[in-house]
Write a protein that holds these residues in place. Structure first.
Motif, PDB file in Angstrom:
ATOM      1  N   ASN A 181       9.343  91.053  76.243  1.00  0.00           N
ATOM      2  CA  ASN A 181       9.452  90.434  77.574  1.00  0.00           C
ATOM      3  C   ASN A 181      10.897  90.143  77.974  1.00  0.00           C
ATOM      4  OD1 ASN A 181      10.056  88.285  75.924  1.00  0.00           O
ATOM      5  ND2 ASN A 181       8.597  86.860  76.859  1.00  0.00           N
ATOM      6  N   PRO A 238       5.303  88.447  72.404  1.00  0.00           N
ATOM      7  CA  PRO A 238       6.239  89.006  73.388  1.00  0.00           C
ATOM      8  C   PRO A 238       7.672  88.512  73.218  1.00  0.00           C
ATOM      9  CG  PRO A 238       4.188  88.401  74.463  1.00  0.00           C
ATOM     10  CD  PRO A 238       4.110  87.859  73.061  1.00  0.00           C
ATOM     11  N   ALA A 298       6.307  93.299  78.947  1.00  0.00           N
ATOM     12  CA  ALA A 298       6.664  93.927  80.214  1.00  0.00           C
ATOM     13  C   ALA A 298       5.970  95.282  80.345  1.00  0.00           C
ATOM     14  CB  ALA A 298       8.175  94.097  80.303  1.00  0.00           C
TER      15      ALA A 298
END
Length: 347
Positions: free
Chosen positions: A340, A334, A281
């Motif tokens: 994420n 991630p 992110a």
């Protein structure tokens, strides 16, 4: 223009409309790549980490609940003790008044009364009056004795509560150190700094037992995010997050693997608006994840949060620790590094 062009435009418009509708209502789009829960990885290393965290963090929260219950009880006992001591002072004054009355009326016993003489009528009247005074005195003295006993019992209970509180505090500290040691042994777990917003919204506290302890719960409620189940406390935490404005995609129960997901005691909150993405992110999505993690940390004692994992860091026992799923650079995985999504485990 080909005959199928209007149909294609109509289909595209319909898809765009559906996507916008889902975003506005807080639902994830139907794309499987985004809607599927992240694969956080599974290895003996991670399994050991999760087992240590489950045991240590759970024990920490239970000890914390015991301490809070003891502190609440201590406040109640202090209030009771103050009232008892006030009553004791009042009763002592009353007994002193009746003692003065006895002295003034020369109530020195039956023999003194007979010697003092007088008519039979006055003798009976004085005897009756003396009986009434004696009865009142005995009643007040009995009340005084009872209040003295209550004060003693209250002090004894208070001392016991203080000992319980001290023991709970010591146990909490031991469990905290054990958790930190476990983290260091498994993932390096070195202390680190992490973002916590002091202005995060306050959640409505999850239900507790009458003594302040956490109820024992099982995976007994339908998970609204999957076809599995979750605990009532997990559902409560998820709803509190949504009430605070965190409405990105969420996935809780998973039938396989280790950790709290199969037990219905953990949820993954996507950082991206559209759902879980196989990328770390950034920008607004990273801010969203940081604020969500901060919300759960601030409300850990209210919601029964054991630990929070976000962006290569894990918050447990009141402190941030470094977290790496496979010893790689932060963000190489991630899902495994939780860059994420935010992982939240509930007691």
């Amino acid at each position: 223009m080909t005959p199928n062009a209007p149909r294609r435009r109509a289909a595209t418009a319909a898809l765009l409309l559906a996507a916008v509708t889902m975003l506005l209502t807080g639902l994830a789009p139907a794309a499987p790549a985004l809607a599927e829960p992240p694969n956080e990885g599974s290895s003996s290393k991670l399994a050991q980490l999760r087992e240590n965290l489950d045991s240590a963090a759970k024990g920490y929260l239970e000890a914390q609940a015991t301490l809070e219950a003891s502190q609440t009880r201590q406040k109640t006992l202090n209030a009771d003790l103050a009232l008892a001591e006030a009553d004791l002072v009042g009763l002592k004054k009353l007994v002193a008044v009746y003692a003065a009355e006895a002295y003034k009326t020369s109530r020195l016993g039956t023999l003194s009364l007979m010697i003092s003489g007088g008519t039979p009528g006055s003798l009976l009247e004085r005897a009756s009056a003396m009986d009434r005074l004696t009865e009142r005195d005995q009643s007040r003295l009995a009340a005084l004795t009872q209040r003295q006993r209550e004060i003693t019992d209250a002090k004894t209970q208070l001392e016991a509560e203080i000992k319980t509180e001290q023991a709970a505090l010591a146990d909490m500290e031991k469990r905290k150190k054990a958790a930190e040691k476990a983290l260091q042994a498994v993932v390096g777990g070195g202390g680190t700094t992490g973002y916590i917003n002091p202005n995060s919204a306050l959640a409505k506290p999850a239900p507790r037992n009458s003594d302040g302890s956490w109820p024992k719960e099982t995976c007994s409620i339908d998970d609204p995010t999957t076809s599995g189940c979750i605990t009532p406390r997990t559902l409560w935490a998820m709803k509190q997050a949504k009430a605070a404005g965190f409405n990105h995609y969420v996935s809780c129960h998973r039938s396989g693997g280790d950790g709290e997901h199969p037990k219905g005691r953990a949820c993954d909150f996507a950082a991206a608006v559209g759902g879980f993405e196989n990328a770390s992110a950034s920008g607004a999505n990273k801010t969203y994840g940081a604020e969500l993690a901060s919300f759960f940390i601030k409300n850990a004692s209210r919601l029964g949060i054991m630990y929070v994992i976000w962006y290569c860091k894990i918050w447990v026992n009141g402190a941030w620790k470094s977290y790496s799923s496979a010893g790689s650079n932060c963000g190489d995985s991630p899902a495994g590094d939780h860059t994420n999504h935010v992982h939240v485990s509930v007691l």
